[in-house]
Design an enzyme around this catalytic site. Structure first.
Site, mmCIF file in Angstrom:
data_model
loop_
_atom_site.group_PDB
_atom_site.id
_atom_site.type_symbol
_atom_site.label_atom_id
_atom_site.label_comp_id
_atom_site.label_asym_id
_atom_site.label_seq_id
_atom_site.Cartn_x
_atom_site.Cartn_y
_atom_site.Cartn_z
ATOM 1 N N TYR A 127 1.684 -1.661 -0.408
ATOM 2 C CA TYR A 127 -0.339 0.031 -0.196
ATOM 3 C C TYR A 127 0.797 1.258 -0.342
ATOM 4 C CZ TYR A 127 -3.933 3.118 0.539
ATOM 5 O OH TYR A 127 -4.833 4.062 1.037
ATOM 6 N N GLN A 189 -10.696 -0.371 0.542
ATOM 7 C CA GLN A 189 -11.232 -0.594 -0.183
ATOM 8 C C GLN A 189 -9.996 -1.545 -0.673
ATOM 9 O OE1 GLN A 189 -12.094 2.555 0.096
ATOM 10 N NE2 GLN A 189 -11.738 3.720 -1.934
ATOM 11 N N ASN A 212 -4.200 5.511 5.639
ATOM 12 C CA ASN A 212 -4.713 6.235 6.960
ATOM 13 C C ASN A 212 -5.010 5.437 7.953
ATOM 14 O OD1 ASN A 212 -7.060 6.209 5.928
ATOM 15 N ND2 ASN A 212 -7.410 7.108 4.610
ATOM 16 N N SER A 235 5.144 8.064 13.991
ATOM 17 C CA SER A 235 6.209 8.168 14.372
ATOM 18 C C SER A 235 6.652 9.059 15.764
ATOM 19 C CB SER A 235 6.441 8.836 12.861
ATOM 20 O OG SER A 235 7.849 8.888 12.537
ATOM 21 N N GLN A 257 11.958 14.978 12.633
ATOM 22 C CA GLN A 257 10.371 14.570 12.824
ATOM 23 C C GLN A 257 9.186 15.145 13.278
ATOM 24 O OE1 GLN A 257 10.686 11.471 13.071
ATOM 25 N NE2 GLN A 257 9.411 10.812 13.646
ATOM 26 N N HIS A 260 7.009 15.391 10.357
ATOM 27 C CA HIS A 260 5.667 14.345 9.606
ATOM 28 C C HIS A 260 4.668 14.787 9.590
ATOM 29 C CE1 HIS A 260 8.305 11.388 8.054
ATOM 30 N NE2 HIS A 260 9.034 11.491 8.771
ATOM 31 N N GLU A 325 11.019 4.903 17.499
ATOM 32 C CA GLU A 325 10.914 4.509 16.827
ATOM 33 C C GLU A 325 12.850 4.367 16.490
ATOM 34 O OE1 GLU A 325 8.342 5.983 14.242
ATOM 35 O OE2 GLU A 325 9.071 4.790 12.616
ATOM 36 N N HIS A 326 13.047 5.880 16.334
ATOM 37 C CA HIS A 326 14.356 6.353 15.686
ATOM 38 C C HIS A 326 14.937 6.391 17.209
ATOM 39 C CE1 HIS A 326 11.395 7.369 12.604
ATOM 40 N NE2 HIS A 326 12.772 6.555 11.690
ATOM 41 N N ASP A 359 16.694 7.313 6.250
ATOM 42 C CA ASP A 359 15.004 7.328 5.800
ATOM 43 C C ASP A 359 14.896 6.909 4.332
ATOM 44 O OD1 ASP A 359 13.572 7.858 8.292
ATOM 45 O OD2 ASP A 359 13.019 10.060 7.725
ATOM 46 N N GLU A 413 -1.842 -38.328 27.756
ATOM 47 C CA GLU A 413 -2.917 -36.863 26.581
ATOM 48 C C GLU A 413 -4.130 -36.671 26.224
ATOM 49 O OE1 GLU A 413 -0.831 -34.190 23.984
ATOM 50 O OE2 GLU A 413 0.230 -33.271 25.666
ATOM 51 N N HIS A 418 -3.692 -41.233 18.451
ATOM 52 C CA HIS A 418 -1.562 -40.542 18.342
ATOM 53 C C HIS A 418 -1.061 -41.834 18.464
ATOM 54 C CE1 HIS A 418 -3.307 -36.329 18.019
ATOM 55 N NE2 HIS A 418 -2.125 -36.018 17.910
#
Lengths: 429, 429
Positions: A127, A189, A212, A235, A257, A260, A325-326, A359, A413, A418
């Site tokens: 995506y 979709q 999103n 982020s 950062q 963003h 994250e960073h 990045d 068991e 088995h």
């Protein structure tokens, strides 16, 4: 525009604010997404074309991007961008090739063979968000590890622009990275189409890439029908600095950062009150020349902070609590403390390793775990595009050696069928 | 009690039935689970004790299993079971130790260092079902790879019996495998406790282990707050056989899977109609002596099948379409076709390698992807208990070499603060 916190109590309250970041109630969005998934599952392409008309404002004849459209895009893209994309591809490949894993086997003297077969996923969906900004770097980071893993078919989906076309920078990055098929579909979709398949769009095994809230919820709901990369939130960057760093570098990195997203979080932890004050000054100076000033100021006010601590060890402890994250280690000897970092998506060492370098160009992936999930998630890698099968071979004599043990276990068991499957092989002895 | 399908049309209709297996609507269960999660998040231990009273029918004073209870259990367990558990542990360890991955780094002549740090998860929760049957093997398979990865704290949760105790076989397996803490909690409330933490139960980073629909839904809803192993459906076996296999072996293996569950699926694909008929006879004979006959007959009738095909290649193609959890290759030269298997959880080669051997003793994990998810999921492994961080170091001169490229890239993505973070480092040159 950024607060300085100097007591542990203040720091802990700030952490509570950070933890709630991006955790709003999505009940209504969830209902819409459920309806979209059901509709695409039932009606296929018809539903996709209708949603594209409704949400993207364009009536398409064909969902699939043609070879001609890709060629046209390649001609529209600035040559300097093509050139840096190619350099980035080369660096990203070099790093990710180190992640490739072999199948392995072990043998025993009595003839037992066992091991693990590593195989690429067959079909992957990527995506790529549309909207105002186009991020070709994101195409590279999601596609290259899949190519290295050996995925046979990489299908990209991205929402069309109002003119019915896809942003040319995105198409060029897809072409150069080796995407196989591109579809003009966005939102929940698109995730539905890749999860269930339609007349035009193939059902894939895994869906990766940012989006999103509708895209994120659709991925979560489809998890299990297909695999997904990870559940991503807003982020963040955390910088640990001793008193020797250049305040202008620190301010610049925090803002890289912050630009963003209004939900982005930029935090500096330092042992120096003097440095903290200078960074604050630098933020005020540098922000004036930056295009996304409004977002930066808002983000720094809401989720930015400078934390004053008494030692680098205390800074590391707080960083491990955030699991950023960073993480930038702007200290004199960054390798000295690398071993103490327990949780972080990507770690940047030293004064000349700003996060944007990672990045785009350096090689490691920029798809990283956010909002504390570095405790358990990893950077996107070749591992995300393979799956494993275990295998086992026993000759008759080897099974004879363990048969009584297996039967004992099955008895305890309560699974006699088995036990029977082992027993029956020696019934006529 | 099992049908033979000989035309491709029949086979494809049968596959459609298999694909719908276990896919019932869980809308009501989902609502209950949402309420349980919210309640445990808010009220902690109080909610846990109430649910344990309501669902497990026992009023507990302490949720945590004591050292004394574990010692008591060790004395109650049959010595022969302790002995086979220890043998199984040794084999499972030997196999899983091969999965351990090292951190790695690469260097370049201009001083660039980059790599990937592999670290164990800190805290893991293991769900172990209660109910009529106790499966100590499941404890071993979930816990041993976590121990090998180096997880610091392994917390087991399992519903208490009516007498307020935990099945001793389960406790013994936990003790021998190295579980750190055990809690008497089951159902969605156990998953909630591990996801959010309570006064008694620690918040963990990942939850693994099988459970009923409430447990599975709770894991899915908590995914992202914690990591989970995989979304598991009902179990299955697929056996590919040429005309030379022993029909009694084949019948026994199909039934070993069928006894698990009325939703289990047991499928044989063979090139020999004669063999198919003999397997049907053997099923009728052998089932009479098996304790779980009712479940076996029901499961084979609903989701069992013998598929007649014209070649082993055709059998492999159908198997790849099913992507079975367990795949037995009962052909004369099983290694000849191992390379053609694209999707399977665990592959068992030859006539003396029945699936239950892998369930208990051999070494590979028995936690496997089900209902076609072997297309993208893998057997549980040491990989599931580690996470990775990437790291990057650039000296100044190395950054200088790429700075213009990074700035060009940021310009085309409209992220000037990203570009600024590189630029600022050379502003005073």
């Amino acid at each position: 525009m950024i607060k300085i916190y100097s007591s542990l109590d203040e720091i802990k309250s700030f952490f509570e604010i950070l933890k709630k970041r991006g955790g709003e109630d999505n009940h209504e969005a969830l209902k819409s997404v459920e309806a979209i998934l059901a509709n695409v599952k039932e009606k296929g392409d018809e539903a996709l074309l209708k949603y594209t008309k409704d949400f993207d404002g364009v009536e398409l004849q064909n969902l699939k991007v043609t070879e001609e459209e890709v060629e046209e895009a390649m001609n529209l893209v600035a040559p300097e961008l093509i050139s840096v994309i190619n350099k980035a591809i080369s660096n990203i490949r070099k790093y990710h090739e180190k992640q490739v894993r072999n199948s392995w086997m072990m043998t025993e003297e009595n003839g037992i063979v066992m091991g693990q077969k590593v195989m690429a996923l067959e079909k992957v969906g990527v995506y790529v968000p549309g909207g105002s900004a186009a991020y070709p770097s994101s195409v590279l980071m999601n596609v290259i590890p899949a190519k290295i893993a050996g995925v046979s078919k990489i299908c990209m989906v991205t929402p069309p622009q109002k003119n019915g076309k896809v942003n040319p920078d995105i198409l060029a990055a897809a072409k150069l990275a080796g995407v196989d098929e591109i579809y003009k579909i966005g939102g929940a979709q698109a995730v539905a189409a890749l999860s269930f398949g339609t007349e035009t769009v193939p059902k894939v095994d895994k869906i990766v890439g940012p989006g999103n809230i509708y895209v994120a919820l659709a991925k979560k709901l489809c998890y299990g029908t297909v695999d997904i990369d990870m559940i991503a939130g807003p982020s963040e960057i955390l910088v640990i600095s001793d008193e020797k760093s250049d305040p202008s570098f620190l301010a610049a990195d925090l803002m890289s950062q912050a630009e963003h997203d209004r939900l982005a979080s930029s935090v500096l932890i330092t042992t120096s009150a003097e440095l903290a004050a200078k960074v604050k000054e630098q933020l005020a100076i540098q922000v004036e020349k930056l295009e996304r000033k409004d977002i930066i100021v808002d983000s720094l006010q809401r989720y930015g902070g400078i934390l004053l601590v008494s030692s680098i060890d205390e800074a590391i402890e707080l960083s491990n609590e955030i699991a950023p994250e960073h993480l930038e280690l702007m200290v004199e000897k960054p390798f000295d403390i690398l071993g103490k970092i327990k949780h972080a998506g990507s770690i940047f060492l030293g004064s000349y390793c700003p996060e944007p370098l990672g990045d785009y160009m350096a090689g490691p992936n920029h798809v990283l775990p956010t909002t504390g999930t570095a405790r358990f998630y990893s950077p996107l890698s070749v591992d995300d595009y393979v799956k494993k099968s275990s295998f086992l071979y026993y000759p008759k004599a080897a099974l004879a050696e363990v048969k009584d043990d297996v039967i004992t276990f099955t008895k305890h068991e309560g699974l006699t069928a088995h036990g029977n499957s082992v027993k029956v092989r020696f019934d006529n002895e």
